[in-house]
Design a protein around this motif. Sequence first.
Motif, short mmCIF file in Angstrom:
data_model
loop_
_atom_site.label_atom_id
_atom_site.label_comp_id
_atom_site.label_asym_id
_atom_site.label_seq_id
_atom_site.Cartn_x
_atom_site.Cartn_y
_atom_site.Cartn_z
N GLU A 20 -21.13 30.70 -9.14
CA GLU A 20 -20.93 30.63 -10.59
C GLU A 20 -21.79 29.49 -11.16
O GLU A 20 -22.07 28.51 -10.45
N PRO A 21 -22.21 29.61 -12.43
CA PRO A 21 -23.11 28.60 -13.02
C PRO A 21 -22.61 27.16 -12.91
O PRO A 21 -23.42 26.25 -12.72
N ARG A 49 -32.01 33.99 -18.07
CA ARG A 49 -31.06 33.05 -17.43
C ARG A 49 -29.72 33.74 -17.20
O ARG A 49 -29.05 33.49 -16.19
N ALA A 61 -27.88 34.24 -13.62
CA ALA A 61 -26.47 33.91 -13.38
C ALA A 61 -25.73 35.12 -12.82
O ALA A 61 -24.92 35.00 -11.88
#
Length: 181
Positions: free
Chosen positions: A71-72, A57, A61
């Motif tokens: 951006e997340p 993850r 990202a």
Amino acid sequence: MNAAEATMFDQPFSMIKVRVTGLVFCGDEVALLRRDRADSVHYTTVGGNAEAGEDFRAALARELAEELGLEPDQAGKPELIGTMDARVTRPGATPSPRKIHLIYRTFVTPEVRAGLATQEFDELPDGGHEVGTVEWIDYRKVGELPLFPPIGRVLAQLPSPEAPLSEFELEPITDQNYTWI
């Protein structure tokens, strides 16, 4: 499995890499990277190889930030929707890796999309860059694109961008069922 595929699956690879793929949707459109080369045009999904020891993850990202400027906190939580095993040789002197693709899906709003990158700069071994153009394409039209990983036909068959893939583990890619573009 035919004899050629069996041989391919028994071949040693120089390494196994994990590539995270981010299918970023805005409405019915998905972000793809178009690469224009002297003799061809091809598309890739947003994403790249996870680094040694990197959480998948976190790799996703990083790749979304590097390639789209996403951006997340600007997108929905990425959902792992499928995997694909790529066992292909590639042109050139570099030994071919075996790649396991982890296919994630996320969604952005039109306001976020408006602020995302329109070009992506992929670093080349000589220190230069290959420029990719970010294109937002109706997911139902990606089935016939020269796309890597070759998931276009599966995406195009979805009844909606939110629908699950028909199979979690997609058909493996081998030299027998994939042609380099």
